[in-house]
Design an enzyme around this catalytic site. Structure first.
Site, PDB file in Angstrom:
ATOM      1  N   GLU A   1      -9.451  -1.459   5.797  1.00  0.00           N
ATOM      2  CA  GLU A   1      -8.238  -1.713   6.592  1.00  0.00           C
ATOM      3  C   GLU A   1      -8.521  -1.570   8.087  1.00  0.00           C
ATOM      4  O   GLU A   1      -7.847  -2.181   8.926  1.00  0.00           O
ATOM      5  CB  GLU A   1      -7.142  -0.720   6.170  1.00  0.00           C
ATOM      6  CG  GLU A   1      -5.792  -0.985   6.792  1.00  0.00           C
ATOM      7  CD  GLU A   1      -4.751   0.051   6.357  1.00  0.00           C
ATOM      8  OE1 GLU A   1      -5.089   0.972   5.591  1.00  0.00           O
ATOM      9  OE2 GLU A   1      -3.590  -0.075   6.801  1.00  0.00           O
TER      10      GLU A   1
ATOM     11  N   SER B   1       4.486  -1.301   4.188  1.00  0.00           N
ATOM     12  CA  SER B   1       4.632  -2.672   4.689  1.00  0.00           C
ATOM     13  C   SER B   1       4.780  -3.630   3.517  1.00  0.00           C
ATOM     14  O   SER B   1       4.073  -3.506   2.504  1.00  0.00           O
ATOM     15  CB  SER B   1       3.400  -3.087   5.497  1.00  0.00           C
ATOM     16  OG  SER B   1       3.185  -2.215   6.564  1.00  0.00           O
TER      17      SER B   1
ATOM     18  N   SER C   1       1.316   6.513   2.491  1.00  0.00           N
ATOM     19  CA  SER C   1       1.986   7.491   3.362  1.00  0.00           C
ATOM     20  C   SER C   1       3.289   8.001   2.756  1.00  0.00           C
ATOM     21  O   SER C   1       4.002   7.262   2.067  1.00  0.00           O
ATOM     22  CB  SER C   1       2.319   6.857   4.716  1.00  0.00           C
ATOM     23  OG  SER C   1       1.170   6.299   5.297  1.00  0.00           O
TER      24      SER C   1
ATOM     25  N   GLN D   1       0.847  -1.201   0.000  1.00  0.00           N
ATOM     26  CA  GLN D   1       0.000   0.000   0.000  1.00  0.00           C
ATOM     27  C   GLN D   1       0.879   1.246   0.000  1.00  0.00           C
ATOM     28  O   GLN D   1       1.477   1.578   1.024  1.00  0.00           O
ATOM     29  CB  GLN D   1      -0.867  -0.037   1.272  1.00  0.00           C
ATOM     30  CG  GLN D   1      -1.779   1.135   1.488  1.00  0.00           C
ATOM     31  CD  GLN D   1      -2.422   1.066   2.873  1.00  0.00           C
ATOM     32  OE1 GLN D   1      -1.837   0.533   3.821  1.00  0.00           O
ATOM     33  NE2 GLN D   1      -3.617   1.599   3.006  1.00  0.00           N
ATOM     34  N   GLY D   2       0.965   1.928  -1.122  1.00  0.00           N
ATOM     35  CA  GLY D   2       1.817   3.108  -1.231  1.00  0.00           C
ATOM     36  C   GLY D   2       1.046   4.386  -1.013  1.00  0.00           C
ATOM     37  O   GLY D   2       0.785   5.133  -1.964  1.00  0.00           O
TER      38      GLY D   2
HETATM   39  C1  FAD Z   1       2.445  -0.941  11.622  1.00  0.00           C
HETATM   40  C2  FAD Z   1       2.267   0.131  10.567  1.00  0.00           C
HETATM   41  C3  FAD Z   1       2.093  -0.257   9.255  1.00  0.00           C
HETATM   42  C4  FAD Z   1       1.938   0.737   8.253  1.00  0.00           C
HETATM   43  N1  FAD Z   1       1.821   0.324   6.955  1.00  0.00           N
HETATM   44  C5  FAD Z   1       1.658   1.250   5.999  1.00  0.00           C
HETATM   45  C6  FAD Z   1       1.567   0.854   4.627  1.00  0.00           C
HETATM   46  O1  FAD Z   1       1.670  -0.334   4.291  1.00  0.00           O
HETATM   47  N2  FAD Z   1       1.390   1.811   3.692  1.00  0.00           N
HETATM   48  C7  FAD Z   1       1.270   3.133   4.021  1.00  0.00           C
HETATM   49  O2  FAD Z   1       1.048   3.941   3.123  1.00  0.00           O
HETATM   50  N3  FAD Z   1       1.387   3.573   5.308  1.00  0.00           N
HETATM   51  C8  FAD Z   1       1.574   2.635   6.304  1.00  0.00           C
HETATM   52  N4  FAD Z   1       1.704   3.050   7.614  1.00  0.00           N
HETATM   53  C9  FAD Z   1       1.733   4.489   7.918  1.00  0.00           C
HETATM   54  C10 FAD Z   1       0.518   4.995   8.683  1.00  0.00           C
HETATM   55  O3  FAD Z   1      -0.636   5.025   7.867  1.00  0.00           O
HETATM   56  C11 FAD Z   1       0.886   6.384   9.221  1.00  0.00           C
HETATM   57  O4  FAD Z   1       1.962   6.214  10.122  1.00  0.00           O
HETATM   58  C12 FAD Z   1      -0.265   7.056   9.946  1.00  0.00           C
HETATM   59  O5  FAD Z   1      -1.292   7.411   9.057  1.00  0.00           O
HETATM   60  C13 FAD Z   1       0.205   8.339  10.700  1.00  0.00           C
HETATM   61  O6  FAD Z   1       0.922   9.164   9.860  1.00  0.00           O
HETATM   62  P1  FAD Z   1       2.363   9.715  10.303  1.00  0.00           P
HETATM   63  O7  FAD Z   1       3.195   8.567  10.724  1.00  0.00           O
HETATM   64  O8  FAD Z   1       2.861  10.584   9.193  1.00  0.00           O
HETATM   65  O9  FAD Z   1       2.101  10.591  11.606  1.00  0.00           O
HETATM   66  P2  FAD Z   1       1.624  12.092  11.655  1.00  0.00           P
HETATM   67  O10 FAD Z   1       0.463  12.279  10.731  1.00  0.00           O
HETATM   68  O11 FAD Z   1       2.809  12.994  11.465  1.00  0.00           O
HETATM   69  O12 FAD Z   1       1.119  12.219  13.138  1.00  0.00           O
HETATM   70  C14 FAD Z   1       2.017  12.421  14.264  1.00  0.00           C
HETATM   71  C15 FAD Z   1       1.159  12.583  15.515  1.00  0.00           C
HETATM   72  O13 FAD Z   1       0.334  13.762  15.393  1.00  0.00           O
HETATM   73  C16 FAD Z   1      -1.038  13.431  15.564  1.00  0.00           C
HETATM   74  N5  FAD Z   1      -1.858  14.209  14.639  1.00  0.00           N
HETATM   75  C17 FAD Z   1      -1.598  14.490  13.338  1.00  0.00           C
HETATM   76  N6  FAD Z   1      -2.599  15.216  12.808  1.00  0.00           N
HETATM   77  C18 FAD Z   1      -3.522  15.389  13.791  1.00  0.00           C
HETATM   78  C19 FAD Z   1      -4.795  16.042  13.860  1.00  0.00           C
HETATM   79  N7  FAD Z   1      -5.328  16.654  12.794  1.00  0.00           N
HETATM   80  N8  FAD Z   1      -5.476  15.994  15.020  1.00  0.00           N
HETATM   81  C20 FAD Z   1      -4.961  15.351  16.114  1.00  0.00           C
HETATM   82  N9  FAD Z   1      -3.752  14.732  16.116  1.00  0.00           N
HETATM   83  C21 FAD Z   1      -3.054  14.744  14.974  1.00  0.00           C
HETATM   84  C22 FAD Z   1      -1.132  11.953  15.203  1.00  0.00           C
HETATM   85  O14 FAD Z   1      -2.265  11.341  15.829  1.00  0.00           O
HETATM   86  C23 FAD Z   1       0.187  11.414  15.741  1.00  0.00           C
HETATM   87  O15 FAD Z   1       0.082  11.170  17.115  1.00  0.00           O
HETATM   88  C24 FAD Z   1       1.908   2.106   8.618  1.00  0.00           C
HETATM   89  C25 FAD Z   1       2.098   2.492   9.947  1.00  0.00           C
HETATM   90  C26 FAD Z   1       2.300   1.518  10.913  1.00  0.00           C
HETATM   91  C27 FAD Z   1       2.528   1.962  12.333  1.00  0.00           C
END
Ligand code: FAD
Length: 381
Positions: free
Chosen positions: A245, A162, A130, A127-128
């Site tokens: 998902e 992932s 993030s 899944q591309g």
């Molecule tokens: C086990 C795992 C598997 C994953 N697999 C994939 C995958 O296969 N493909 C893929 O594309 N992605 C994948 N991801 C990524 C995942 O979708 C993102 O990590 C997630 O959406 C959060 O984005 P970020 O890491 O950029 O955090 P950020 O968006 O930067 O958030 C950082 C912190 O700020 C908080 N925050 C941000 N915006 C707000 C808001 N508006 N209101 C309140 N709080 C806020 C968040 O809750 C978090 O605590 C995976 C993540 C994990 C942990």
């Protein structure tokens, strides 16, 4: 989405017969050796179990028969999860949520080409979505795809992808239009991971695993027929995908929780446990049962054919709460043995459970969806 019917109840005679058949199959086929937690060993083990489930006829239960499924009502997916958990077998592979995007938005050619091999395990998807600058605010993604004759040329970077290191295909979100509001300028492409210009760099996690990857795209050519839906449909496709998902049955989590709870209860029965640990196990039992009932209700509601909506955020929050309580309880029960590694995998699984409140959209984001879209509370700025 199912071929046959509208809905089914957990007590229907056909469902009971299905359950009995599945239970007998699991008794004969569930692997006796423990699931490896890491790396290639985990991938190989998972692939073998995937193929065994498929050969047994247990993959794609609620998927149309035309694409390799069985066309049963969605509730059968809950029965599958229940029985796998009860048997202590590994969870079914969570392939479905990416395929669901193709099921809802793909052309007939795309569905026939990609869905049967996804269900059978012959081809692996990633899944591309993030990016370093677009996680919770996914609509801010900046990986760019520019149309040149009959192909898109893709440049940019994804992260946390992932399984990208062994995936055959990627469902990739790209920006195809800079002139419209950000949600409307996104498209979804099916990308062959063997295309020149794709570089996958594994990321080592705190538990030593390398499930995640950074994926770099440099002038990657993608045929225009690989657009899913129409250009600009990317946001709706992404929301449909994450809707599935977030469903604990779609990703096999509910069966995992039942399995772990059974293991913890068995351990507690043959070891000394204190009052706090007994209470934690009781709480975990209640949470697993609440989740099970909630999953059955959500799946029954799905049989009208519409994809899961914002209510999937409730599933995700319940699922996260259960996962984190179970693994925290495991850590407490196994104590020093878990920390020193004398009891294998408990600490590693505990670390991984911390990611449950991030993967698939963070808990903060789920709570905002519940507040704004289900409870109608005022939108934040
Ligand atoms: C086990 C795992 C598997 C994953 N697999 C994939 C995958 O296969 N493909 C893929 O594309 N992605 C994948 N991801 C990524 C995942 O979708 C993102 O990590 C997630 O959406 C959060 O984005 P970020 O890491 O950029 O955090 P950020 O968006 O930067 O958030 C950082 C912190 O700020 C908080 N925050 C941000 N915006 C707000 C808001 N508006 N209101 C309140 N709080 C806020 C968040 O809750 C978090 O605590 C995976 C993540 C994990 C942990």
């Amino acid at each position: 989405m199912s071929d046959r019917s509208a809905s089914a109840g957990l007590d229907d005679p056909e469902v009971a017969a299905f359950r009995a058949e599945l239970r007998a199959w699991l008794a004969d086929h569930a692997p006796a050796d423990p699931t490896p937690l890491h790396g290639e060993a985990r991938a190989v083990y998972g692939a073998a179990w995937h193929r065994a489930l498929y050969r047994g006829g247990w993959m794609g239960l609620s998927w149309p028969e035309a694409y390799g499924g069985r066309g049963l009502p969605a509730l059968y997916e809950a029965v599958l999860n229940d029985e796998i958990g009860r048997a202590g077998a590994p969870a079914a592979p969570h392939v479905g949520f990416l395929g669901r995007a193709l099921l809802h938005y793909g052309t007939e050619e795309q569905k026939l080409r990609y869905l049967p091999s996804l269900l059978s395990g012959d081809e692996v998807w990633c899944q591309g979505f993030s990016e370093p600058g677009a996680g919770s605010d996914l609509a801010a993604l900046s990986t760019r795809a520019v149309l040149q004759n009959d192909r898109y040329v893709v440049n940019g970077q994804k992260i946390w992808t992932s399984d990208a290191a062994w995936a055959d295909w990627c469902l990739l979100l790209v920006r195809t239009d800079l002139e419209v509001p950000k949600h409307r300028g996104i498209s979804a492409l099916v990308v062959d991971m063997a295309t020149p210009g794709i570089e996958v760099r594994p990321i080592v996690q705190i538990n030593g695993d390398t499930e995640f990857n950074e994926v770099f795209f440099t002038d990657v050519a993608v045929p225009v027929v690989n657009v899913v839906g129409s250009p600009g449909d990317g946001w709706s496709i992404a929301m449909t995908t994450v809707g599935y998902e977030r469903g604990p049955a779609d990703v096999g989590f509910s069966s995992r929780y039942a399995r772990l709870l059974n293991e913890l209860v068995a351990h507690a029965r043959s070891n000394e446990v204190d009052e706090q640990q007994r209470l934690a196990l009781a709480r975990a039992h209640v949470q697993v049962e609440v989740l099970r009932a909630h999953v059955a209700r959500s799946l029954t509601a799905r049989d009208d054919g519409s994809p899961p909506g914002p209510e999937g955020s409730i599933d995700k929050l319940l699922s996260t709460r259960t996962e984190q309580l179970l693994h925290r309880t495991a850590l407490d029960l196994f104590g020093a043995g878990a920390l020193t590694g004398e009891v294998a995998d408990v600490l590693s699984a505990y670390f991984y459970s911390r990611a449950a409140s991030i993967a698939g959209g963070t808990s903060q984001i789920q709570r905002t969806i519940v507040a704004e879209r289900l409870l109608g509370m005022p939108r934040g700025r």
